[in-house]
Design a protein around this motif. Structure first.
Motif, PDB file in Angstrom:
ATOM      1  N   ASN A  58       0.820  -1.219   0.000  1.00 21.52           N
ATOM      2  CA  ASN A  58       0.000   0.000   0.000  1.00 21.52           C
ATOM      3  C   ASN A  58       0.848   1.261   0.000  1.00 21.52           C
ATOM      4  OD1 ASN A  58      -2.385  -1.367  -0.049  1.00 21.52           O
ATOM      5  ND2 ASN A  58      -2.675  -1.363   2.150  1.00 21.52           N
ATOM      6  N   TYR A  59       1.939   1.268   0.752  1.00 21.15           N
ATOM      7  CA  TYR A  59       2.731   2.504   0.837  1.00 21.15           C
ATOM      8  C   TYR A  59       3.350   2.850  -0.514  1.00 21.15           C
ATOM      9  CZ  TYR A  59       7.010  -0.308   1.169  1.00 21.15           C
ATOM     10  OH  TYR A  59       8.031  -1.175   0.916  1.00 21.15           O
ATOM     11  N   LEU A  60       3.678   1.829  -1.337  1.00 23.65           N
ATOM     12  CA  LEU A  60       4.203   2.128  -2.675  1.00 23.65           C
ATOM     13  C   LEU A  60       3.106   2.681  -3.581  1.00 23.65           C
ATOM     14  CD1 LEU A  60       6.686  -0.782  -3.497  1.00 23.65           C
ATOM     15  CD2 LEU A  60       7.193   1.609  -3.066  1.00 23.65           C
ATOM     16  N   LEU A  61       1.887   2.154  -3.443  1.00 20.59           N
ATOM     17  CA  LEU A  61       0.776   2.689  -4.234  1.00 20.59           C
ATOM     18  C   LEU A  61       0.525   4.152  -3.886  1.00 20.59           C
ATOM     19  CD1 LEU A  61      -1.750  -0.293  -4.158  1.00 20.59           C
ATOM     20  CD2 LEU A  61      -0.387   0.487  -6.081  1.00 20.59           C
ATOM     21  N   ILE A  62       0.554   4.469  -2.594  1.00 20.41           N
ATOM     22  CA  ILE A  62       0.343   5.851  -2.158  1.00 20.41           C
ATOM     23  C   ILE A  62       1.477   6.734  -2.679  1.00 20.41           C
ATOM     24  CG2 ILE A  62       0.286   7.349  -0.127  1.00 20.41           C
ATOM     25  CD1 ILE A  62      -1.142   5.001   1.329  1.00 20.41           C
ATOM     26  N   LEU A  63       2.710   6.249  -2.588  1.00 20.55           N
ATOM     27  CA  LEU A  63       3.860   7.014  -3.063  1.00 20.55           C
ATOM     28  C   LEU A  63       3.763   7.289  -4.562  1.00 20.55           C
ATOM     29  CD1 LEU A  63       6.696   8.187  -2.359  1.00 20.55           C
ATOM     30  CD2 LEU A  63       7.616   5.977  -3.055  1.00 20.55           C
ATOM     31  N   PHE A  64       3.490   6.272  -5.365  1.00 21.64           N
ATOM     32  CA  PHE A  64       3.385   6.467  -6.806  1.00 21.64           C
ATOM     33  C   PHE A  64       2.173   7.337  -7.167  1.00 21.64           C
ATOM     34  CE2 PHE A  64       5.984   2.458  -7.278  1.00 21.64           C
ATOM     35  CZ  PHE A  64       7.096   3.122  -7.750  1.00 21.64           C
ATOM     36  N   GLY A  65       1.081   7.182  -6.450  1.00 19.16           N
ATOM     37  CA  GLY A  65      -0.087   8.030  -6.691  1.00 19.16           C
ATOM     38  C   GLY A  65       0.231   9.491  -6.432  1.00 19.16           C
ATOM     39  N   THR A  66       0.905   9.757  -5.315  1.00 17.60           N
ATOM     40  CA  THR A  66       1.285  11.129  -4.974  1.00 17.60           C
ATOM     41  C   THR A  66       2.244  11.696  -6.018  1.00 17.60           C
ATOM     42  OG1 THR A  66       1.069  10.545  -2.643  1.00 17.60           O
ATOM     43  CG2 THR A  66       2.251  12.573  -3.155  1.00 17.60           C
ATOM     44  N   LEU A  67       3.231  10.892  -6.421  1.00 11.83           N
ATOM     45  CA  LEU A  67       4.173  11.358  -7.445  1.00 11.83           C
ATOM     46  C   LEU A  67       3.465  11.617  -8.771  1.00 11.83           C
ATOM     47  CD1 LEU A  67       7.288   9.095  -6.767  1.00 11.83           C
ATOM     48  CD2 LEU A  67       7.034  11.524  -6.272  1.00 11.83           C
ATOM     49  N   GLY A  68       2.503  10.797  -9.115  1.00 13.17           N
ATOM     50  CA  GLY A  68       1.731  11.001 -10.341  1.00 13.17           C
ATOM     51  C   GLY A  68       0.936  12.293 -10.297  1.00 13.17           C
ATOM     52  N   ILE A  69       0.286  12.552  -9.166  1.00 12.81           N
ATOM     53  CA  ILE A  69      -0.489  13.786  -9.019  1.00 12.81           C
ATOM     54  C   ILE A  69       0.428  14.999  -9.099  1.00 12.81           C
ATOM     55  CG2 ILE A  69      -1.849  15.128  -7.371  1.00 12.81           C
ATOM     56  CD1 ILE A  69      -3.123  12.451  -6.494  1.00 12.81           C
TER      57      ILE A  69
END
Length: 149
Positions: free
Chosen positions: A81-92
């Motif tokens: 989950n923490y990688l999904l949140i990290l990549f989502g934040t970087l994408g935004i």
């Protein structure tokens, strides 16, 4: 002969001792046959049932462990989950930066075009003023433009 008598006496004593030992063995043999412990089916069934109950309990515990493992595997993810949140934040953040830079580039282009238009208009006004002051140059300029076409 004396020796023969001694040997006979010794043999008689030994035979008497041997007879006593045989009688004792017979008595012990009879007692042993009376004491023998017969194995009943009830005892076997009881021991077998105890073993089967233990086996069933172990199988039940193994089944519970396997069900828990299967449940965990169903809910497991390849990416945490923490990688999904990290990549989502970087994408935004990346999309926001692209939008910002695109907007500023367009605004800068619009501003440059506006400045260019103002410069052309000001030059055009100054040309118009110059040509109105010198009409002979205006005629030469118009002829030059027509010849260029």
């Amino acid at each position: 002969m004396k020796k023969l008598d001694e040997i006979m006496e010794l043999m008689a004593d030994e035979m008497a001792d041997f007879k006593v030992a045989i009688l004792e063995l017979e008595l012990l043999s009879k007692q042993l046959s009376k004491i023998s412990i017969p194995i009943t089916t009830e005892a076997l069934e009881k021991n077998l049932n105890i073993f089967l109950e233990k086996q069933e309990e172990e199988n039940r515990l193994k089944d519970e462990v396997l069900k828990e493992i299967e449940k965990k595997l169903k809910h497991a993810r390849i990416i945490p989950n923490y990688l999904l949140i990290l990549f989502g934040t970087l994408g935004i953040i990346a999309l926001s930066l692209l939008g910002y830079f695109g907007y500023t580039a367009k605004a800068a282009e619009k501003e440059k075009f506006e400045i260019y238009r103002i410069i052309l208009e000001s030059e055009n006004d100054s040309y118009q003023q110059y040509l109105s002051i010198n009409p002979e140059i205006k005629d030469d300029y118009c002829e030059w433009l027509e010849g260029k076409k």
